[in-house]
Enzyme design. Structure first.
Site, PDB file in Angstrom:
ATOM      1  CE1 TYR B  53      -2.715  -3.353   1.389  1.00 28.98           C
ATOM      2  CE2 TYR B  53      -4.323  -1.666   0.826  1.00 28.98           C
ATOM      3  CZ  TYR B  53      -4.011  -2.983   1.083  1.00 28.98           C
ATOM      4  OH  TYR B  53      -5.000  -3.947   1.026  1.00 28.98           O
ATOM      5  CD  GLU B  54      -1.392   5.992  -2.171  1.00 32.00           C
ATOM      6  OE1 GLU B  54      -1.094   5.888  -3.363  1.00 32.00           O
ATOM      7  OE2 GLU B  54      -2.301   6.750  -1.775  1.00 32.00           O
ATOM      8  CB  SER B  55       0.557   3.766   4.094  1.00 32.71           C
ATOM      9  OG  SER B  55       0.268   2.387   4.017  1.00 32.71           O
ATOM     10  N   GLY B  56       3.494   2.741   2.522  1.00 36.28           N
ATOM     11  CA  GLY B  56       4.827   2.214   2.774  1.00 36.28           C
ATOM     12  C   GLY B  56       4.826   0.838   3.411  1.00 36.28           C
TER      13      GLY B  56
END
Lengths: 279, 255, 279, 255
Positions: B53-56
């Protein structure tokens, strides 16, 4: 450089946030500095250029209360719920005041902070290819690789006057530690002229966490102890995300009247984080 | 005699999308429908699919569907959590992602995505959330799968704003931008599955879900819908798939 | 991407390092992959382009044994002691074979690895200003900021065929953790087509350390368990730097004969790290 | 009657250099002589001087002098340890460093540093280690202090190779490169202290260490040495300084 001062949130915001400043409140879903944003609202700061990758409820509140004249962002919504009604009304109808927008992608914003933290005038990335964003944002340009000729996107560095973040812990020397989803906070702090950090607590010594970010004291102007200061977002190890508040916000914020009434009651009349939701 | 399973159109969509993810694939997942499908794949045929996910959060294994891209569950079940500069530069831009799995407010005939604005940019009819990570997912992931609910407002001839480029104006126009990745290879909706024509890159109907007619699909499409040479019927959800999906969703109530 | 295989060092080097490869052995004073370098020498790999910010004893050995045809570097010396005699003789006299050099500053090398890890064709930095390095290195160019006109230095991305590092720990899933001075190892691994990691030990679970770097299994091709594999440098928590060996190397390496005799006895005839110096 | 202290020329050099570091200064420290002087400053008048080594160790407080830039002692006593991309980009390039404290193999009349090669680059007489972090320390630190042993081979009219730029060819030639930092403000040797002339930027002798004659300094300088308007005599090391320096060095034997 000098070390961080441990002070009250009200004093920190009063001393470090000026009308007209470029202000970044960062925290990617996790550790969003709500309490600090509320204090900016209470102190009625005006004409701010608000910077944030994911303007969500706290920016909806700042914008709806008339603090902002410009927004630099890459995604503005109520995550998992829908639109930000106050942001939409400012953009679509200019209420309570017109809001200029400078719109990027996440990758563009991230790299602009990295450039800002690195003392570079701009960032480059493989980005924005084929999108319409550069047609409406003149601050997306291109640069050619001097070796391969490849064309890359370029965005100017972000250097906020003030960056505000929430973290789990500070130590007595004024160092700050955050962990879990750490987002772009390190870069946002290092890119800024000044930095305010609210923390859950002050500890004697940091216990290590995998993937923790430690910001040395010298990179921070002021630290305020504000337990629950990221509510309704969360602080890993301290609180859980108050998903029901995100859902409720959709109704609270839909109409100007209900929004203003809620802000009056929960933010303006309060000196404390309006709600807490500790584990 | 086997008993007929009952399921919703949304369930069919999510199941059909989940089937496209292979085991060991690196999948960059958008929140909402893509996230549901990706986690269903992980719960069924692709347990080693690596969700990012783009939250890392890399290699995350949530038990319930995240409401936001940065839920604690994503961080706590991840193999490793990295900063945003790392996830966008060292992982996405570096070309490590096999599949970008995206939702959309609008998609057009050539698979371009709009999640920015309906109407004119400067005088919007509806202001949408904006780009997020999608533009670079669309250009840097080796291929892109899009999942969204199909109707004549979401499936349009030409999007008002290209937030994330698909096949641009068709043919080789995407490559001419200097992009070497494949772009959208599949669009999954509650009605069927669309794939780009190999030459023109126009999205064509390649599969209809059980019980959906060609006319229904056409009515929900803002351009004259062509069918692929072989129009298939999607396999209905198996009881295993349905059970897993409902199990995930029952753990994911947020009120 | 596939996961890392746990194998022997000999197998890893045999399978993953080919004659003519661009090979980076990284580790900034700490965690230098000596054992892996020795295995490359034993397997007599040839015509390598060796990449390393700080070529020190291990590169002196690789160069003196004829493995290299080119060196990309930013500082080549015996830290705290003096010159690298084998490197100097290769550059000054072409022995045992001519050695081409491509010379940078640390900042240039670091950013070239970052660009390589990021999939960018080049890196930019405020660097090399007023120095003579660009006169002798055509791979230092400039790029203009499209917003301010400021001229910045540009260097091509570094993308080794193989990066080799030493780390403290791997877990059973093939993830790798290093801590202490972590250098540029993360970027060097992510920039490479293949990566070999030697580790002190395999553990069930990682204990967190402040500032630890975790490299997920998918970024690594092969892991070999080689306790003491960074000797005479050190692995924080496992060994201390053998400063006396660095001092002794000055004499060992000064003459071709003494160098070759030492390599014959301690490296070529050995299958194990030649010396260990555990805590 | 106070007793005369005996000390070596090297001790005088290190003490003189240490005095230039103020408390709370951020100092990017080279290994060797600069490191000794910086740690002496920390042990005496500047306990809160923040020492940064290019290995990424920030606020480090070693008890013994590191032999290498990456000794375990530096990591274990640091306030925080960061990666090399961070130390060079987020700290040095970002302009957070007050003083760059450098050694050199050669320095010239305008404070340019050579640590690359003696003779022709392609056919070197002596191949030196090379640049390391110095070029960017020299341009990005707010000011630069250089400490090295002075003789006619190390103090030359013009360096064979500019590894790290000082005042280039004097006057405003440094600024014309687009550099806004001050460059070398002081050069300390075992004989005295040199500072750039405010106009010409030529290094001039501004202080002689006790017992050193002008003739000795001139003989150890490869250009016609000018003296600053006020030529001072350096204060000899105090017993406190000497004691602290010898204490540090006694803890730092590596054989």
């Amino acid at each position: 450089m000098s070390m961080a001062e441990i002070t009250s949130l009200a004093q920190a915001v009063d001393a470090l946030v000026q009308d007209g400043d470029k202000v970044a409140l960062e925290g990617f879903t996790h550790l969003i500095p709500f309490a600090a944003g509320h204090e900016i609202i209470r102190q009625a700061k005006r004409k701010l250029t608000l910077i944030r990758m994911t303007p969500d409820l706290i920016y909806d509140q700042l914008i709806g209360m008339g603090c902002a004249q410009k927004l630099i962002f890459s995604w503005g919504g109520n995550p998992g719920v829908g639109s930000l009604h106050r942001l939409r009304e400012a953009v679509e109808k200019g209420w309570p005041s017109p809001l200029a927008i400078e719109e990027h992608s996440h990758a563009g914003m991230v790299n602009a902070y990295v450039a800002g933290a690195s003392g570079l005038p701009f960032a480059m990335l493989k980005g924005y290819i084929g999108t319409d964003l550069p047609r409406y944002n003149s601050r997306i340009a291109t640069v050619d690789c001097p070796f391969t000729g490849e064309k890359l996107a370029a965005v100017p560095a972000l250097n906020p006057d003030v960056t505000v973040i929430h973290a789990q812990q500070a130590d007595r020397a004024g160092n700050v530690m955050l962990w879990g989803i750490v987002g772009v906070q390190k870069e946002a702090v290092l890119a800024a002229k000044r930095a305010i950090v609210t923390v859950e607590e002050v500890v004697e010594h940091f216990e290590p966490h995998l993937n923790a970010v430690v910001l040395p004291s010298w990179t921070i102007s002021a630290i305020a102890v504000v337990p629950g200061g990221s509510h309704p977002s969360y602080a890993l190890g301290y609180s859980v995300r108050d998903n029901s508040f995100y859902t409720a916000w959709d109704n609270i914020s839909r109409e100007r009247e209900s929004f203003l009434a809620w802000m009056e009651q929960h933010i303006l009349m309060s000196k404390q984080p309006s709600l807490t939701n500790s584990i | 005699m086997t008993q007929e399973l009952t399921y919703t159109a949304d369930e069919m969509m999510t199941v059909a999308a989940s089937r496209l993810l292979g085991n060991n694939m690196f999948c960059f997942v958008g929140i909402g429908l893509p996230s549901a499908a990706a986690n269903l794949a992980r719960a069924t045929h692709a347990p080693d699919c690596v969700l990012i996910y783009e939250s890392g959060t890399i290699g995350t294994k949530p038990k319930r569907l995240p409401l936001s891209i940065g839920d604690d569950e994503l961080a706590e079940t991840a193999e490793v959590v990295v900063s945003l500069p790392e996830i966008f530069n060292y992982w996405l831009q570096a070309g490590r992602i096999d599949v970008g799995f995206l939702g959309a407010a609008q998609v057009d005939r050539f698979g371009n995505i709009n999640s920015t604005v309906i109407g004119d940019y400067n005088h919007p009819q509806v202001r949408l959330p904006g780009a997020g990570g999608a533009p670079e997912i669309a250009s840097c992931a080796k291929e892109v799968i899009i999942v969204l609910r199909q109707n004549s407002r979401t499936f349009v001839e030409k999007v008002d704003f290209i937030t994330s480029v698909g096949h641009l104006t068709g043919g080789d126009s995407r490559q001419k931008l200097g992009i070497s990745t494949k772009g959208p290879t599949t669009v999954i909706t509650q009605l069927g599955i669309l794939t780009p024509d190999p030459q023109t890159k126009e999205l064509t109907l390649s599969s209809l879900h059980p019980g959906v007619s060609l006319e229904q699909a056409q009515a929900a499409t803002g351009w004259k819908l062509q069918t692929a040479p072989e129009l298939r019927q999607s396999e209905p959800p198996t009881s295993l798939e349905l059970e897993a999906l409902r199990e995930i969703q029952s753990r994911s109530r947020y009120d």
